[in-house]
Design a protein around this motif. Structure first.
Motif, PDB file in Angstrom:
ATOM      1  N   GLY A  20       5.572   4.486  -8.803  1.00  0.00           N
ATOM      2  CA  GLY A  20       4.280   4.914  -8.984  1.00  0.00           C
ATOM      3  C   GLY A  20       3.342   4.141  -8.215  1.00  0.00           C
ATOM      4  N   ILE A  21       3.487   2.722  -8.140  1.00  0.00           N
ATOM      5  CA  ILE A  21       2.684   1.743  -7.458  1.00  0.00           C
ATOM      6  C   ILE A  21       2.976   1.683  -6.084  1.00  0.00           C
ATOM      7  N   VAL A  22       4.310   1.088  -5.695  1.00  0.00           N
ATOM      8  CA  VAL A  22       4.709   1.018  -4.301  1.00  0.00           C
ATOM      9  C   VAL A  22       4.775   2.298  -3.355  1.00  0.00           C
ATOM     10  N   ALA A  23       5.642   3.122  -3.922  1.00  0.00           N
ATOM     11  CA  ALA A  23       5.821   4.374  -3.187  1.00  0.00           C
ATOM     12  C   ALA A  23       4.771   5.401  -3.081  1.00  0.00           C
ATOM     13  N   MET A  24       3.869   5.592  -4.077  1.00  0.00           N
ATOM     14  CA  MET A  24       2.858   6.468  -4.070  1.00  0.00           C
ATOM     15  C   MET A  24       1.398   5.909  -3.933  1.00  0.00           C
ATOM     16  N   ALA A  25       0.965   5.037  -4.939  1.00  0.00           N
ATOM     17  CA  ALA A  25      -0.371   4.537  -4.975  1.00  0.00           C
ATOM     18  C   ALA A  25      -0.880   3.698  -3.633  1.00  0.00           C
ATOM     19  N   LEU A  26       0.138   2.568  -3.430  1.00  0.00           N
ATOM     20  CA  LEU A  26      -0.114   1.811  -2.213  1.00  0.00           C
ATOM     21  C   LEU A  26      -0.152   2.630  -0.925  1.00  0.00           C
ATOM     22  N   PRO A  27       0.758   3.416  -0.533  1.00  0.00           N
ATOM     23  CA  PRO A  27       0.522   3.801   0.473  1.00  0.00           C
ATOM     24  C   PRO A  27      -0.968   4.744   0.919  1.00  0.00           C
ATOM     25  N   ILE A  28      -1.180   5.780  -0.247  1.00  0.00           N
ATOM     26  CA  ILE A  28      -2.452   6.497  -0.377  1.00  0.00           C
ATOM     27  C   ILE A  28      -3.443   5.586  -0.225  1.00  0.00           C
ATOM     28  N   PHE A  29      -3.741   4.289  -0.827  1.00  0.00           N
ATOM     29  CA  PHE A  29      -4.779   3.707  -0.922  1.00  0.00           C
ATOM     30  C   PHE A  29      -4.727   2.889   0.932  1.00  0.00           C
ATOM     31  N   LEU A  30      -3.616   2.407   1.559  1.00  0.00           N
ATOM     32  CA  LEU A  30      -3.621   2.112   2.829  1.00  0.00           C
ATOM     33  C   LEU A  30      -4.038   3.226   3.874  1.00  0.00           C
ATOM     34  N   TRP A  31      -3.495   4.425   3.578  1.00  0.00           N
ATOM     35  CA  TRP A  31      -3.992   5.518   4.190  1.00  0.00           C
ATOM     36  C   TRP A  31      -5.776   5.752   4.393  1.00  0.00           C
ATOM     37  N   ASN A  32      -6.126   5.922   3.077  1.00  0.00           N
ATOM     38  CA  ASN A  32      -7.591   5.865   2.924  1.00  0.00           C
ATOM     39  C   ASN A  32      -8.217   4.642   3.717  1.00  0.00           C
ATOM     40  N   TYR A  33      -7.933   3.312   3.565  1.00  0.00           N
ATOM     41  CA  TYR A  33      -8.590   2.051   3.997  1.00  0.00           C
ATOM     42  C   TYR A  33      -8.301   2.447   5.485  1.00  0.00           C
ATOM     43  N   ALA A  34      -7.307   2.863   5.918  1.00  0.00           N
ATOM     44  CA  ALA A  34      -7.206   2.933   7.654  1.00  0.00           C
ATOM     45  C   ALA A  34      -8.229   3.936   8.033  1.00  0.00           C
ATOM     46  N   LEU A  35      -8.420   5.342   7.182  1.00  0.00           N
ATOM     47  CA  LEU A  35      -9.504   6.108   7.677  1.00  0.00           C
ATOM     48  C   LEU A  35     -10.993   5.727   7.676  1.00  0.00           C
ATOM     49  N   LEU A  36     -11.294   4.641   6.929  1.00  0.00           N
ATOM     50  CA  LEU A  36     -12.329   3.926   6.773  1.00  0.00           C
ATOM     51  C   LEU A  36     -12.690   3.255   8.330  1.00  0.00           C
ATOM     52  N   HIS A  37     -11.551   2.697   8.912  1.00  0.00           N
ATOM     53  CA  HIS A  37     -11.753   2.049  10.216  1.00  0.00           C
ATOM     54  C   HIS A  37     -11.513   2.691  11.350  1.00  0.00           C
ATOM     55  N   TYR A  38     -10.775   3.699  11.276  1.00  0.00           N
ATOM     56  CA  TYR A  38     -10.349   4.310  12.582  1.00  0.00           C
ATOM     57  C   TYR A  38     -10.483   6.009  12.440  1.00  0.00           C
TER      58      TYR A  38
END
Length: 103
Positions: A20-38
């Motif tokens: 739930g956390i490492v395989a799903m929530a963390l990648p989605i958070f990191l993807w959205n964070y990357a979209l803020l900067h790129y």
């Protein structure tokens, strides 16, 4: 429900939390964070690294063996991402549209 048995061991709970956390929530958070900067086109390049990190994780955490084909394929993927993202060996920098716009 008849015959339903819920066995909640610590290992089961740990596995569910990991998924739930490492395989799903963390990648989605990191993807959205990357979209803020790129831009999406720049961030989209890095989605190709998912299989590479999957193999590395399996090697580190599960003790899986990596064969020559996987090493070659991983190298090709990494090289492709570096070339597509504007990585320059000469300057050892990664160019981004934000930097090129004069910010």
């Amino acid at each position: 429900m008849r015959g339903f048995n819920l066995d909640l061991s610590w290992l089961t709970v740990a596995n569910v939390l990991y998924l739930g956390i490492v395989a799903m929530a963390l990648p989605i958070f990191l993807w959205n964070y990357a979209l803020l900067h790129y831009d999406a086109s720049e961030a989209g390049l890095f989605i190709n690294l998912v299989p590479v990190f999957s193999v590395i994780s399996a090697m580190l955490f599960l003790g899986e063996r990596v064969n020559a084909g996987q090493l070659i394929a991983g190298g090709v993927v990494i090289l492709g991402v570096l070339l597509s993202s504007g990585f320059s060996v000469k300057n050892r920098t990664i160019r981004s549209n934000w930097y090129d716009a004069g910010h």
